[in-house]
Design an enzyme around this catalytic site. Structure first.
Site, short mmCIF file in Angstrom:
data_model
loop_
_atom_site.label_atom_id
_atom_site.label_comp_id
_atom_site.label_asym_id
_atom_site.label_seq_id
_atom_site.Cartn_x
_atom_site.Cartn_y
_atom_site.Cartn_z
N TRP A 104 -10.15 2.42 12.03
CA TRP A 104 -8.78 2.96 11.90
C TRP A 104 -8.32 3.63 13.19
O TRP A 104 -7.16 3.52 13.57
CB TRP A 104 -8.67 3.90 10.69
CG TRP A 104 -8.77 3.15 9.41
CD1 TRP A 104 -9.79 3.21 8.50
CD2 TRP A 104 -7.84 2.19 8.90
NE1 TRP A 104 -9.55 2.34 7.46
CE2 TRP A 104 -8.36 1.70 7.68
CE3 TRP A 104 -6.61 1.67 9.35
CZ2 TRP A 104 -7.70 0.74 6.89
CZ3 TRP A 104 -5.96 0.71 8.57
CH2 TRP A 104 -6.50 0.26 7.36
N ASP A 173 -5.92 11.77 11.50
CA ASP A 173 -5.76 10.83 10.39
C ASP A 173 -6.76 11.23 9.32
O ASP A 173 -7.96 11.02 9.45
CB ASP A 173 -6.02 9.40 10.88
CG ASP A 173 -5.92 8.38 9.75
OD1 ASP A 173 -5.73 8.78 8.58
OD2 ASP A 173 -6.03 7.17 10.05
N LYS A 197 -6.03 7.02 -1.15
CA LYS A 197 -7.48 7.10 -1.11
C LYS A 197 -7.95 8.30 -1.93
O LYS A 197 -8.68 8.16 -2.88
CB LYS A 197 -7.99 7.24 0.34
CG LYS A 197 -7.41 6.26 1.35
CD LYS A 197 -7.91 4.85 1.20
CE LYS A 197 -7.16 3.82 2.01
NZ LYS A 197 -7.28 3.95 3.45
C1 LIG Z 1 -6.47 3.27 4.52
C2 LIG Z 1 -6.41 3.95 5.81
C3 LIG Z 1 -5.31 3.78 6.67
C4 LIG Z 1 -4.17 2.84 6.38
O1 LIG Z 1 -3.37 3.31 5.38
P1 LIG Z 1 -2.09 2.47 4.86
O2 LIG Z 1 -1.50 3.38 3.86
O3 LIG Z 1 -2.62 1.19 4.30
O4 LIG Z 1 -1.20 2.24 6.02
C5 LIG Z 1 -5.32 4.49 7.86
N1 LIG Z 1 -6.32 5.32 8.18
C6 LIG Z 1 -7.39 5.49 7.38
C7 LIG Z 1 -8.48 6.43 7.79
C8 LIG Z 1 -7.47 4.81 6.17
O5 LIG Z 1 -8.54 5.00 5.37
#
Ligand SMILES: *Cc1c(COP(=O)(O)O)cnc(C)c1O
Length: 363
Positions: A104, A173, A197
């Site tokens: 990511w 993030d 998540k």
């Molecule tokens: C799932 C995830 C993303 C992407 O998220 P979206 O909502 O699909 O854009 C980005 N960073 C991390 C760490 C993730 O687990």
């Protein structure tokens, strides 16, 4: 009704059962409203109260001071990969520095490169993203526009256990570990997380931003992509994803009232992860853990087997124990057990028992 499985999906992922029950009970008629939450105006007093309550709960859980704003946006974390450099890098003198501890972070960097000067401060590529930087290894420049980290790399299963101290604004993030432990939010310039998540359904992304950083956004940015519009309008610059905000608020309420806050949530998560990692470590010839031990994620447990046959046998056998969605990300293979906030202890215990049983039969 069909029985629920233990859902180890990486995202969208398991939600707390009391939250799902509450949604069911309120689906046709939100109390005091006479309609579903999906059917009412985002400017109705009922919805404004829902959104305010969600924001207040996050503010309490994360101890967010008044110098920060909490935004509810759409476009997922992928859109934040672009919005962050558009707002915080354009027009700045220093580069954006990226810490690459997994997939990511690399995707985030690729988008930032389109917006301005970037530097890679750390890259764990040489060891296939199995680790974090060691203490003192990160040399963050105080002149950087910001430094970007991924607190939990969902695919590789490595996670920063603490809040970093950074001389430049720290952008994090937190998509796959939002609300899993107490954080010192004042160490961050911006923290973002898509909800699907660890905090709710797909459709809403939380951005916690220190207000002084809002001054960096150019008026020339497309309206939706400018944080200022969302901040000024209380996340109602356009129609927010009302249903997703409602569920996010219920999940935050569950963390606060049922679990007892982030200290309790963290203790619960540590206990669940220990169950699974202890089972993994008990049979090192069968379970080949991906992450370096000290950098293991409490959210996503990743491992492989010595042979493809064993992996297939493991996944086939898991079904009989109602253990679901254990297959690793298509880019890395193997097994990934996502044990997010809402995974019950019983689910982690069932997985750990199955792992011990499987290992004893295949040793
Ligand atoms: C799932 C995830 C993303 C992407 O998220 P979206 O909502 O699909 O854009 C980005 N960073 C991390 C760490 C993730 O687990």
């Amino acid at each position: 009704m069909e029985k629920r499985l233990y859902n180890f999906s990486a995202g969208p992922a398991v939600l707390p059962v009391p939250v799902l029950e509450r949604i069911r009970d309120e689906m046709l008629c939100l109390p005091g409203c006479g309609a579903s939450v999906m059917e009412i105006s985002h400017r109705s007093k009922q919805f404004i109260a829902i959104q305010d309550a969600a924001k207040e709960r996050l503010t309490r859980l994360l101890n967010i001071p008044a110098e920060y704003d909490v935004l509810f946006l759409q476009g997922g974390s992928r859109l934040q990969f672009s919005m962050i450099p558009m707002n915080l890098l354009r027009g700045q003198i220093g580069p954006a520095q990226y810490v690459l501890t997994g997939s990511w972070g690399k995707y985030a960097l690729a988008e930032a490169k389109k917006e301005g000067a970037t530097e890679v401060l750390y890259d764990a590529a040489a060891t296939n993203y199995d680790r974090l930087p060691n203490d003192g290894e990160l040399k963050i420049s105080p002149d950087a526009a910001y430094v970007h980290i991924t607190s939990n790399e969902t695919i590789q299963g490595v996670q920063f256990p603490n809040d970093l101290t950074s001389p430049a604004p720290l952008v994090c993030d937190s998509s796959s570990d939002f609300l899993y432990r107490p954080v010192d939010i004042q160490k961050y310039g911006l923290m973002y997380a898509c909800a699907q998540k660890n905090a709710g359904p797909a459709g809403v992304t939380v951005v916690v931003i220190r207000r002084d950083l809002l001054a960096r956004s150019s008026d020339q940015l497309p309206g939706y992509l400018n944080y200022n519009n969302h901040s000024k309008e209380g996340s109602m610059w356009n129609t927010p994803p009302t249903f997703a905000v409602y569920v996010l608020g219920l999940v935050a309420e569950w963390v606060e009232s049922t679990i007892g806050g982030l200290d309790a949530m963290y203790a619960h998560n540590q206990k669940k992860a220990k169950l699974v990692y202890d089972a993994l470590d008990a049979s090192p010839s069968i379970y080949l853990g991906h992450a370096r031990k000290e950098d293991r994620s409490l959210m996503n447990v990743t491992f492989r087997f010595p042979t493809e046959e064993l992996e297939k046998a493991f996944l086939d056998g898991a079904k009989a124990h109602r253990l679901d969605s254990l297959k690793g990300h298509r880019s890395v293979g193997g097994i990934r057990a996502s044990i997010y906030n809402a995974m019950p202890m019983e689910g982690a215990q069932t997985l750990a028992d199955y792992m011990r049983d499987f290992a004893s039969k295949h040793a």
